[in-house]
Design an enzyme around this catalytic site. Sequence first.
Site, PDB file in Angstrom:
ATOM      1  N   CYS A 208       4.186   6.964  -4.027  1.00 53.45           N
ATOM      2  CA  CYS A 208       4.873   8.041  -3.321  1.00 53.45           C
ATOM      3  C   CYS A 208       6.107   7.128  -2.613  1.00 53.45           C
ATOM      4  O   CYS A 208       7.290   7.890  -2.763  1.00 53.45           O
ATOM      5  CB  CYS A 208       3.882   8.465  -2.067  1.00 53.45           C
ATOM      6  SG  CYS A 208       4.908   9.221  -0.732  1.00 53.45           S
TER       7      CYS A 208
ATOM      8  N   LEU B 205       0.773  -1.284   0.097  1.00 50.08           N
ATOM      9  CA  LEU B 205       0.015   0.062  -0.028  1.00 50.08           C
ATOM     10  C   LEU B 205       0.895   1.327   0.044  1.00 50.08           C
ATOM     11  O   LEU B 205       2.167   1.218   0.158  1.00 50.08           O
ATOM     12  CB  LEU B 205      -1.052  -0.070   1.055  1.00 50.08           C
ATOM     13  CG  LEU B 205      -1.846  -1.098   1.294  1.00 50.08           C
ATOM     14  CD1 LEU B 205      -2.456  -1.198   2.772  1.00 50.08           C
ATOM     15  CD2 LEU B 205      -3.111  -0.780   0.138  1.00 50.08           C
TER      16      LEU B 205
ATOM     17  N   HIS C  62       7.188   0.566   2.793  1.00 49.39           N
ATOM     18  CA  HIS C  62       5.939  -0.408   2.183  1.00 49.39           C
ATOM     19  C   HIS C  62       5.619  -1.272   3.280  1.00 49.39           C
ATOM     20  O   HIS C  62       4.212  -1.196   3.579  1.00 49.39           O
ATOM     21  CB  HIS C  62       6.429  -1.082   1.199  1.00 49.39           C
ATOM     22  CG  HIS C  62       6.857  -0.392  -0.134  1.00 49.39           C
ATOM     23  ND1 HIS C  62       6.538   0.902  -0.532  1.00 49.39           N
ATOM     24  CD2 HIS C  62       7.769  -0.874  -1.222  1.00 49.39           C
ATOM     25  CE1 HIS C  62       7.093   1.174  -1.353  1.00 49.39           C
ATOM     26  NE2 HIS C  62       7.929   0.433  -1.890  1.00 49.39           N
TER      27      HIS C  62
ATOM     28  N   CYS D 188       7.311  10.757  -4.014  1.00 53.19           N
ATOM     29  CA  CYS D 188       7.747  11.851  -2.927  1.00 53.19           C
ATOM     30  C   CYS D 188       8.522  11.375  -2.117  1.00 53.19           C
ATOM     31  O   CYS D 188       9.583  12.194  -1.603  1.00 53.19           O
ATOM     32  CB  CYS D 188       6.254  12.156  -2.258  1.00 53.19           C
ATOM     33  SG  CYS D 188       4.978  11.459  -2.394  1.00 53.19           S
TER      34      CYS D 188
ATOM     35  N   PHE E  74      12.292  31.222  19.251  1.00 52.83           N
ATOM     36  CA  PHE E  74      13.447  31.961  18.666  1.00 52.83           C
ATOM     37  C   PHE E  74      14.554  30.943  18.559  1.00 52.83           C
ATOM     38  O   PHE E  74      14.913  30.057  19.462  1.00 52.83           O
ATOM     39  CB  PHE E  74      13.709  33.009  19.625  1.00 52.83           C
ATOM     40  CG  PHE E  74      14.899  33.934  19.252  1.00 52.83           C
ATOM     41  CD1 PHE E  74      14.393  34.937  18.138  1.00 52.83           C
ATOM     42  CD2 PHE E  74      16.054  33.936  19.506  1.00 52.83           C
ATOM     43  CE1 PHE E  74      15.384  35.625  17.601  1.00 52.83           C
ATOM     44  CE2 PHE E  74      17.103  34.714  18.871  1.00 52.83           C
ATOM     45  CZ  PHE E  74      16.512  35.655  18.147  1.00 52.83           C
TER      46      PHE E  74
END
Lengths: 524, 524
Positions: free
Chosen positions: A78, A74, A133, A83, A502
Amino acid sequence: MDIRNQHYNLGEWNDLIERSLADSNSEPLLNLAGDPDPIYDAIFVGGGAAGRFGAAYMKAMGGRPLIIDAWPFLGGSCPHQACVPHHLFSEAAEELDRMRWFSDELFFPKFDSSRASILELVKVFLAGRGTAHAFMNWQTKEQLEAEYVLNAHATIIDKNTVEAAGRRFTTKNLVLSMGARPVDPEIPGLDLDGVYDFVSLVEELDYEPTQCVIIGGSKVAMEYGSFFNATGCETTIVSRSPLMRTKALHHVDEDLRTYVVDGMRKRGMTILEGAHPVSVNGTNGRATSVTVRLESGEEAELATDFVFLGTGERPNVGQAQEALGIDVGETGRVVVNKRMQTSVPGVYAVGDMIDGPMEMFKARKSGVTAARNIMGEDLEFDFTEYPDFLHTTYEVTWVGLTEAEARAAYDDVIIIQMPPYVEGLDTPNLPLPCAEGTMLYAFRKPELSGFQKLVVDGTSRKVVGAHHVGYGAKDAFQYLDYLIHRPEGLTIDTLGWMNELFLNPEHFVQLSRLRAGRKRLENL
Amino acid sequence: MDIRNQHYNLGEWNDLIERSLADSNSEPLLNLAGDPDPIYDAIFVGGGAAGRFGAAYMKAMGGRPLIIDAWPFLGGSCPHQACVPHHLFSEAAEELDRMRWFSDELFFPKFDSSRASILELVKVFLAGRGTAHAFMNWQTKEQLEAEYVLNAHATIIDKNTVEAAGRRFTTKNLVLSMGARPVDPEIPGLDLDGVYDFVSLVEELDYEPTQCVIIGGSKVAMEYGSFFNATGCETTIVSRSPLMRTKALHHVDEDLRTYVVDGMRKRGMTILEGAHPVSVNGTNGRATSVTVRLESGEEAELATDFVFLGTGERPNVGQAQEALGIDVGETGRVVVNKRMQTSVPGVYAVGDMIDGPMEMFKARKSGVTAARNIMGEDLEFDFTEYPDFLHTTYEVTWVGLTEAEARAAYDDVIIIQMPPYVEGLDTPNLPLPCAEGTMLYAFRKPELSGFQKLVVDGTSRKVVGAHHVGYGAKDAFQYLDYLIHRPEGLTIDTLGWMNELFLNPEHFVQLSRLRAGRKRLENL
C-alpha cells in the site's frame, strides 16, 4: 541486525529502510523480545495491512504475534506501490483537472501541459514514500509493541514452523498475509519496454509518456487512466466489459456510472468497451502500438508509447500452497471461511490472498478476524456488503443497493437526488449539487458539479442505497454504511433529523428532511 | 403577478428574479391556491432556510402554510449574501493556498498574485447566484407545493393577520423567520467608503482591496479573512478575544485551535488578539487606516484600503416586536422555548431570530420544529449540542468534548490522534495525516497536512469528542455527531469495526481498531 533496544526516530528509521532497500545484501531487522525459543500465538507471514493490523490486535488482546516480511518495512504494498501512490496521483488528477477546466479563467493561469508530468509525480512519490514506511515501523514497535522480523524472506516449513533470517520460528498458528501482485493478460508483447503495471510504474518508469493505452477496465485502469489523461497524456482504455460493469464491482448505479464514464470521455479519454486486446507490438524492443479487436469485430492498431496493464491482481500464494496443502480457488485466491480459516486447521489467510474486494477495510479486518479467532473469540467477518469507491478526477462513492436493485427488491422505491429526479428541468445548467470542491464548477461549469442519489424503500422508509460523485463525501460513506446496515437501518426520518454541516458535500440530510414530513414518500 | 399556473423552468425563473431585483417597482409574485379568504395553518414571515423548510414540512404533513418574503426568491440570505458566497470564497482560498505553496513546483506554475482578485470572485458569485434562487422557487412550487408571496414586504397586523402585496392574509399561527443582519461595532468611521460587511461586500464592492483590516474575531472574520489573505490582500484581524475562544464557539480543542491559528499566521496573516478597535479613519470620505488599542494598551494605526466587519449578527425583529409584544432578549434574539414558541401563544420564531448558532441545521430544523408543533406533534429541538465547523484555507470540524473538557468530566481520557500523541517524534516532518486534499502536502510540505484527534472515555470506551483540520471530513461529522449523541453512544470497538474507505480523510476507524483490542485503552 538486532534493533530491539534501538528506539529510532522517524528520520533514523527512514535512513535504515532506504539503506536496506538499496543493498540487496542488507541484513534482516530483528525486533524480537529475546527469550529463547518462544512459541508465538501466530506468525503473520507478510506485514502489510492485514498482517500488521492482525498482529497489532493480537498483541493488544495479550497474545504474542510475530510478523515476518521480506521488505524492510511494514505496511506492505500500500504505501510502497499501491494505494498511497494511487491517492497521490488521484489528488494530482483532481487538481490538474480543475486547472485545465479553468485555464486562463479567474485566478487560474493558462494551463501549461508541459509542466504536468507523470514521471515527476512518480519521483515525488518515490522521494516521500519512505516516511510512511518509517512511521509504520516506529508505530508497530513503539506504540503497538508487536515483534517483527523485516528484510527477511520467510520460508514456510509447516504450519507451526517458519524460517527467516537464518532462524526457525515456532508458532501455534500461521496467518498468510502475503498480498497480491498484478496479473498480466495473456497476449504477446508484454515483455517490451514501455509496458507497465502499477508496481513497475513506480519502480521503473524513466521517461515521460505522451500516449497511453490501458489494457483492462478495473478500478486501477480507471484511476491511473484518469491521472495519465489529466497530465496531458492521450489516454485510451481498452476494456472487455463496460467500465464499472465488471464482476469485481457490485452495486454500481447506472446513473452514477453514466455520470462517471461520460465525465471521463468529456475530459478527452477514449474508452473502448467490449474491446479485446490482441497484442502489444514494438520496434527495437519498445512498445509502439496495441492491436485491439473492437466490439464490431474489426481490429484496430492503437499507436502508443506507453502501455499500462489494469487487468487485476492475483495472490502471492508462493510456496505456502505446497508447504501446507491449503485449498486455493480457481482465481488463485486461498479458500477461507468467515473466520479466515483455510482448509488446514491452524492456518489462516487474510487480505488480498482471499476472495472479496482488494480493499483496505477487508485487509485490515480480515487480519484482525484471524487474530481474534486465534485468541479464542468466535468472530465471523462478512464482507459481502461494504461501501465502495473509486477515483477518476472525482471521488466516486457508493453503498447499498442501486436504484435498479432496489426496484427489483421493493414495491415502492423513492429516489432523492441532485440534480433532482424530474423531467424537463434544465439540469445540466443547474449548479447543484454544489459543496466544497465543486463550488467553482457550480458557478462556472455547472455540468461538472457532481451527482448524488439516495435510494429509499418507501414502505419501511429506510435508506437502502446511497451514491455520490463529487468531493468530500467519501469519509461519510463509512458511517452511512454502518447506519444503513445496522439492524434497525436508517430511516429517512432519522437521516432528515441529523445536523447537517452546510454546504455538506452530499445533501442527503436536508433533502430527506424535505420529504420526511410525508406519510407516503415521494421522489425529489 | 399571479404565477400559480406558470410552470417556469429554471431559466425563466432566473429571468423573472433578475428583473424583479433590478426594478424597485416590480410586482409581487403570487403563488397562491386561489380559494377565497383561506385560513392558513401558519404564515412564515421570511422564506429563508428556516421559513422554507418549515413550510415545506408543514405542507408535507398535510398542513397549509404560506411563505411571505420581501425578496423575489426563497432561500433567504444564504444563497444571496451569506453561506453560498462564503463557500465559494473558501473553496477559492483553499485552491489559491495550494497554488501559492506549490508556486513553480511540480505542475503548478509560478503563482501570479495579480490574477487573484477578490472583486472578480465577487462578480463570479453575483453572476451565478440567480440559479440557486431559481431552483428554490421552482422546487418549492413544483416539488414541495407550498404557497408563497414573494417580492412583497410583510406587515404583521396581529398574530393572525399579515398584510402583503396589498392583501390581508389570515392564519392560525405565525412563524417569524426574518433572519439576521450584520451588526456594527460602536466605533466612529464606519460610514466611510471602503468599510464592508459580508452583505455589502457582495452587493457593493467596486475596487480591488490590497490591504485589509478585519474588525472582529467571528467565524466570518476568520473565513473571509483567510480568503482575502489567500488572494494576496495583506490581512490583519483585530479581535478582542483570542480567535476561536469566543463565546459563540463551544468545544474548541486547544490543539486544534493552535493548528488552525498557527496555520493562518504561517500564511502571512497578522492576528492581533486582545486588541480593541478604536476608530476607522479616512481621507476624502474613504477609509485609510484603523486605530487599534493593542493588548499592551498601546495604540497603533493600521494603514488599509479595506475594512471588513466581522463582529456578528443581530436578528431582524423589525415591527414584529411592536405588533406582537413578543419577548426579546438582551442580544436582540427572540425568546423561545424548545418548541420554538415565543411568549405569545400562536407565534413562533425560528432561524437566526433566536438564540444558538446561526447555522443552517438550526435554521432549517427550528423551522420544521415550529411546523410540527403547529401540526399537533409535541416535539422539542435541543440545539445545545451540535457539530461545528469553520473554514480557513482548511476545513475545520469538531463535535463533542475537547480534550480538556473530557479530562474535567472523566477519570481516564484516551487520545487517539494524528500526528500521534507522543513526545520526541519528529511530527512536523511526518506526512500524516494524509488523505485526499492533503496528499501533495504530505509528500512535499508535511507540516501542512492537517491534524485530527479523537477523545475517548477509557472507562465506557465511548467516543466523547472528535476534531479535524484538513479536507473531506466535514460531511462525516454529521454522522459522527448522530452516533456519539445517540443513547448508546459510539464505542471505540464499534467505530474500529466499521469499513473504512482508505485513504479516509479522518483516520478514526483504523486508529480506533489499533487500540480496540486492549481491555485498558491507551493513547495513540
